[in-house]
Design a protein around this motif. Structure first.
Motif: not given
Lengths: 185, 185
Positions: A150-151, A124-125, A120-121, B162, B165, A153-154
């Motif tokens: 970051e914004e 997204f990373a 999961i990490n 996020i 996550a 993907i959020i």
DNA sequence: TAATGTGTGTACCTATTGGTACATTATCAG
DNA sequence: CTGATAATGTACCAATAGGTACACACATTA
């Protein structure tokens, strides 16, 4: 009785859809048996580790798909602007305009989260990092690029949650238009 | 043996934390028994409808809390600017700076979603509507206010996903600062 | 055609699930 | 003190869970 011989790789996409629809715990072996058309014998032959291994295979395939279709173009394409636009198009297509949920995001909120924390990490990373890189190539300062990535993907994940909660895919469509605009201007 | 007599209203917050931690299906009666300290007898006395009724009671309490602490001030406070600022502060506090997940959002992605579809819908619809109203009182055009409100709630939910996550609460904290800025300038 | 590998179906197992039944105990009003 | 009601613990239940064991079938190559 006709026995259609299957391959492991054919089963994984079906499993993905099952986990999306029922969650990890909710995807019982009887459901999996029914939807895949495979008996326990075959299932445990392909995935000796049981449900956990099935979910891990699904996550690996998802990671592979995103890496190839989205992350890698973002990082390496000569034209970052186009790469970002194609990312947005691919995301809209992948999540069926908000009618399909993000399995990785759903797992992040699930109680089995810990079992898949690493995947999961990474998912997204890697996404944020790739988008960050594309934005920097576009001329943004590193800090600005990081914040924008970051914004975005959020925003995508939030839009999937709200679209599902309100049962209204247009929320997701609106969000994606906004995101593309924010990333490319 | 000491029998501590309980009330239904004492149990609901405990149930809320249990569902947050384990999800609806993952919250087995044995877990619920253990964490609440109540046996099945008491549990089914307070909630004859079983787990479904427990979750509904939890959702009702959450809805009540948000209505009183957040929605109502947003709609009716004389000073909308302050009401919005207080909303952001309350959200940061409520979600423990990103360490606590949103049960309603998690349920929206769960396979039991349909059973609670109405409450889930109401929770987010009421929130967006209240914020919309506050933004209009602040002078925004109705369409702009609606878009800003929807975007903010999406942002909050996405940030919770996020942050969880990536196992990194600072993602949520950053997002809340950004959201407050976007709503009050 | 025989041997080998990959697949497959079925019977079975134990543990746990959500839920019910009911006798028992506190608590409190009259 | 007495009765009613609110609350509790325990024994029980059928259904399902994930998982194992193993005999069997198929395709492929030698």
């Amino acid at each position: 009785m006709v026995k259609t011989v299957s391959e492991r790789s054919d089963v994984v996409p079906v499993l993905a859809e099952i986990f999306r629809e029922h969650g990890f715990e909710g995807a019982s072996l009887s459901i999996i048996t029914e939807k895949t058309g495979l008996g326990k014998g075959s299932l445990y032959y392909f995935f000796p580790g049981g449900k956990t291994e099935m979910a891990q295979a699904v996550l690996a395939e998802i990671e592979g798909w995103f890496e190839k279709q989205i992350y890698s173009p973002l990082r390496e394409a000569a034209d970052s602007q186009t790469a970002i636009r194609m990312m947005c198009a691919a995301v809209i297509e992948y999540f069926k305009s908000g009618r399909r949920i993000c399995l990785v995001g759903a797992l992040a909120l699930d109680n089995v989260r810990d079992r898949f924390a690493l995947q999961i990490n990474n998912y997204f990373a890697a996404w944020i990092a790739a988008l960050n890189k594309a934005l920097q190539k576009l001329g943004h300062d590193p800090e600005v690029a990081a914040a924008l990535a970051e914004e975005a993907i959020i925003d995508i994940q939030g839009a999937l949650v709200i679209a599902r909660a309100l049962n209204n895919p247009s929320v997701f469509e609106r969000a994606m238009i906004r995101i593309e605009k924010q990333l490319t201007t």
